[in-house]
Design a protein around this motif. Structure first.
Motif, mmCIF file in Angstrom:
data_model
loop_
_atom_site.group_PDB
_atom_site.id
_atom_site.type_symbol
_atom_site.label_atom_id
_atom_site.label_comp_id
_atom_site.label_asym_id
_atom_site.label_seq_id
_atom_site.Cartn_x
_atom_site.Cartn_y
_atom_site.Cartn_z
ATOM 1 N N ASP A 200 0.822 -1.211 0.000
ATOM 2 C CA ASP A 200 0.000 0.000 0.000
ATOM 3 C C ASP A 200 0.858 1.265 0.000
ATOM 4 O O ASP A 200 0.313 2.368 0.046
ATOM 5 C CB ASP A 200 -0.926 -0.006 1.223
ATOM 6 N N GLY A 201 2.164 1.104 -0.023
ATOM 7 C CA GLY A 201 3.049 2.259 -0.088
ATOM 8 C C GLY A 201 3.549 2.755 1.247
ATOM 9 O O GLY A 201 4.221 3.784 1.315
ATOM 10 N N ILE A 202 3.251 2.053 2.332
ATOM 11 C CA ILE A 202 3.730 2.443 3.660
ATOM 12 C C ILE A 202 5.067 1.742 3.903
ATOM 13 O O ILE A 202 5.115 0.534 4.116
ATOM 14 C CB ILE A 202 2.715 2.069 4.758
ATOM 15 N N LYS A 203 6.138 2.500 3.843
ATOM 16 C CA LYS A 203 7.475 1.932 3.967
ATOM 17 C C LYS A 203 8.050 2.083 5.370
ATOM 18 O O LYS A 203 8.946 1.339 5.755
ATOM 19 C CB LYS A 203 8.415 2.586 2.956
ATOM 20 N N ASP A 204 7.572 3.089 6.118
ATOM 21 C CA ASP A 204 8.076 3.332 7.474
ATOM 22 C C ASP A 204 7.277 2.478 8.453
ATOM 23 O O ASP A 204 6.246 2.895 8.977
ATOM 24 C CB ASP A 204 7.953 4.812 7.818
ATOM 25 N N ILE A 205 7.734 1.265 8.673
ATOM 26 C CA ILE A 205 7.049 0.295 9.540
ATOM 27 C C ILE A 205 7.995 -0.119 10.657
ATOM 28 O O ILE A 205 9.125 -0.534 10.394
ATOM 29 C CB ILE A 205 6.610 -0.960 8.755
ATOM 30 N N LYS A 206 7.545 0.010 11.880
ATOM 31 C CA LYS A 206 8.337 -0.427 13.035
ATOM 32 C C LYS A 206 7.490 -1.359 13.881
ATOM 33 O O LYS A 206 6.254 -1.293 13.874
ATOM 34 C CB LYS A 206 8.813 0.770 13.855
ATOM 35 N N ILE A 207 8.162 -2.224 14.637
ATOM 36 C CA ILE A 207 7.439 -3.231 15.423
ATOM 37 C C ILE A 207 7.572 -2.971 16.916
ATOM 38 O O ILE A 207 8.602 -2.491 17.394
ATOM 39 C CB ILE A 207 7.920 -4.659 15.087
ATOM 40 N N ILE A 208 6.507 -3.278 17.626
ATOM 41 C CA ILE A 208 6.520 -3.335 19.095
ATOM 42 C C ILE A 208 6.230 -4.778 19.479
ATOM 43 O O ILE A 208 5.195 -5.340 19.085
ATOM 44 C CB ILE A 208 5.482 -2.386 19.714
ATOM 45 N N VAL A 209 7.147 -5.374 20.210
ATOM 46 C CA VAL A 209 6.963 -6.744 20.684
ATOM 47 C C VAL A 209 6.364 -6.662 22.083
ATOM 48 O O VAL A 209 6.986 -6.136 23.012
ATOM 49 C CB VAL A 209 8.289 -7.523 20.701
ATOM 50 N N ASN A 210 5.166 -7.165 22.232
ATOM 51 C CA ASN A 210 4.402 -7.006 23.462
ATOM 52 C C ASN A 210 4.354 -8.304 24.266
ATOM 53 O O ASN A 210 4.499 -9.398 23.722
ATOM 54 C CB ASN A 210 2.973 -6.567 23.097
ATOM 55 N N ARG A 211 4.168 -8.137 25.573
ATOM 56 C CA ARG A 211 3.975 -9.258 26.510
ATOM 57 C C ARG A 211 5.170 -10.213 26.529
ATOM 58 O O ARG A 211 5.024 -11.437 26.545
ATOM 59 C CB ARG A 211 2.680 -10.014 26.190
ATOM 60 N N VAL A 212 6.354 -9.645 26.570
ATOM 61 C CA VAL A 212 7.583 -10.443 26.622
ATOM 62 C C VAL A 212 7.877 -10.825 28.068
ATOM 63 O O VAL A 212 7.793 -9.994 28.970
ATOM 64 C CB VAL A 212 8.769 -9.656 26.029
ATOM 65 N N ARG A 213 8.231 -12.063 28.291
ATOM 66 C CA ARG A 213 8.616 -12.537 29.622
ATOM 67 C C ARG A 213 10.093 -12.919 29.609
ATOM 68 O O ARG A 213 10.467 -13.967 29.043
ATOM 69 C CB ARG A 213 7.758 -13.726 30.034
ATOM 70 N N PRO A 214 10.950 -12.089 30.221
ATOM 71 C CA PRO A 214 12.391 -12.372 30.203
ATOM 72 C C PRO A 214 12.756 -13.730 30.778
ATOM 73 O O PRO A 214 13.725 -14.350 30.326
ATOM 74 C CB PRO A 214 12.981 -11.235 31.043
ATOM 75 N N ASP A 215 11.978 -14.205 31.765
ATOM 76 C CA ASP A 215 12.307 -15.513 32.347
ATOM 77 C C ASP A 215 12.125 -16.634 31.329
ATOM 78 O O ASP A 215 12.934 -17.558 31.247
ATOM 79 C CB ASP A 215 11.453 -15.768 33.599
ATOM 80 N N LEU A 216 11.066 -16.527 30.512
ATOM 81 C CA LEU A 216 10.853 -17.537 29.481
ATOM 82 C C LEU A 216 11.837 -17.389 28.330
ATOM 83 O O LEU A 216 12.256 -18.378 27.727
ATOM 84 C CB LEU A 216 9.417 -17.450 28.950
ATOM 85 N N VAL A 217 12.210 -16.143 28.030
ATOM 86 C CA VAL A 217 13.213 -15.913 26.990
ATOM 87 C C VAL A 217 14.537 -16.533 27.396
ATOM 88 O O VAL A 217 15.196 -17.213 26.607
ATOM 89 C CB VAL A 217 13.381 -14.396 26.728
ATOM 90 N N LYS A 218 14.927 -16.319 28.660
ATOM 91 C CA LYS A 218 16.199 -16.854 29.139
ATOM 92 C C LYS A 218 16.198 -18.373 29.127
ATOM 93 O O LYS A 218 17.220 -19.011 28.851
ATOM 94 C CB LYS A 218 16.476 -16.331 30.550
ATOM 95 N N GLY A 219 15.027 -18.974 29.412
ATOM 96 C CA GLY A 219 14.927 -20.435 29.390
ATOM 97 C C GLY A 219 14.658 -20.991 28.006
ATOM 98 O O GLY A 219 14.420 -22.192 27.861
ATOM 99 N N GLU A 220 14.667 -20.124 26.987
ATOM 100 C CA GLU A 220 14.445 -20.517 25.597
ATOM 101 C C GLU A 220 13.065 -21.116 25.380
ATOM 102 O O GLU A 220 12.839 -21.931 24.481
ATOM 103 C CB GLU A 220 15.525 -21.473 25.104
ATOM 104 N N ASP A 221 12.094 -20.688 26.212
ATOM 105 C CA ASP A 221 10.708 -21.106 26.040
ATOM 106 C C ASP A 221 9.877 -20.039 25.354
ATOM 107 O O ASP A 221 8.683 -20.240 25.107
ATOM 108 C CB ASP A 221 10.087 -21.442 27.403
#
Length: 305
Positions: A200-221
């Motif tokens: 559609d011509g919208i080139k300026d796109i950025k992401i917000i990653v929501n509801r991240v749990r660092p404990d699960l990230v660290k455990g690779e879950d």
């Protein structure tokens, strides 16, 4: 179709945003011409898109950057609830386009944040006349641009899915904030939406990653923000941790960024607002992500085909 000018926005009455989290600065540097029209979208429902819109708009108002938050969901609006304005919405954009009222009459100003106004596309359980089509919000955005005191930002809360409501919401946008959670169902939808935005011509796109749990990230879950960024190939506007205060804030109708002291999620959304204003991207990396080994299979292979 003629729209009458809007009244000038008044300065916010709430305390200024704390500078302690922004290198001592008290305000970000606004980048680009205004008003900037930003659509907040996701594809998948339930990832926190409306919560993100409400908090970005509230943060902008606290920075004395006038913002109009538009709820573009024609039948299932919720943005008014999150801003505590559900009892004050009597007129909508549909009424304006039908000639029943002026645009300034349909805008609802937040009592505590004088630089924040809400515009709902239509009333609950109602549908826009087919004659309005996909240009509905384009007409509204053009009217706001022509106002003597136009807002700095027009934030459009896009409905879930990629049907006619999505097409209407993205039509006037020049930028997009793509909200996703770090799970494969949300990411597949986000990847699809990113492609549609670019088409559609919208080139300026950025992401917000929501509801991240660092404990699960660290455990690779759970996938990290870096995993998500690598999959989608888009700049990172913010990473919002899981926070029980989000539910309390939603039920009270008070944006999370107004909490004092700030909560982790509220602080992350405030920082994302600064990056949005300055057209910046997130470069900070969580310690848990730095320590994680890079994985090329599993979740990554989901998008490899």
């Amino acid at each position: 179709m003629a729209f009458l000018p809007l009244p000038p926005a008044r300065s916010a009455t709430t305390p200024a945003v704390s500078a302690r989290h922004h290198g001592g600065r008290t305000a970000p540097e606004l980048s680009g011409p205004t008003p900037r029209v930003v659509v907040v979208t996701s594809g998948k429902g339930g990832v926190g898109k409306t919560t993100t819109t409400a908090n970005l708009a509230a943060s902008l108002a606290r920075l004395s950057l006038p913002a109009v938050a538009v709820d573009a969901d024609a039948g299932l609006r919720n943005l008014d609830l999150l801003l505590g304005l559900e009892n004050r919405v009597h007129l909508t954009a549909a009424d304006v386009l039908a000639g029943d009222c002026r645009l300034d009459q349909a805008l609802v100003r937040h009592r505590a944040l004088q630089d924040l106004q809400l515009l709902c596309l239509s009333k609950p359980r109602s549908k826009l006349p087919l004659a309005f089509g996909s240009k509905t919000l384009t007409w509204v955005a053009d009217a706001l641009r022509r106002a003597p005191n136009p807002p700095a930002f027009i934030l459009i809360d896009c409905p879930a899915g990629v049907d006619a409501g999505f097409v209407t919401a993205i039509a006037p946008a020049e930028e997009a904030v793509l909200v996703t959670t770090p799970d494969i169902t949300a990411l597949r939808d986000a990847d699809r939406v990113a492609g549609l935005l670019e088409c559609d011509g919208i080139k300026d796109i950025k992401i917000i990653v929501n509801r991240v749990r660092p404990d699960l990230v660290k455990g690779e879950d759970m996938m990290s923000a870096l995993d998500v960024q690598e999959m989608l190939g888009l700049p990172l506007l913010g990473v919002v941790p899981e926070d029980a205060e989000v539910i309390r804030s939603t039920n009270r109708g008070v944006p999370l960024v107004l909490n004092d002291p700030p909560t982790p999620a509220g602080l992350a959304l405030e920082q994302a607002t600064w990056r949005l204003v300055e057209r910046d991207a997130m470069t900070a990396v969580m310690v848990e992500e730095q320590e994680r080994p890079q994985k090329k299979g599993g979740f990554f292979s989901f998008f490899s085909s």
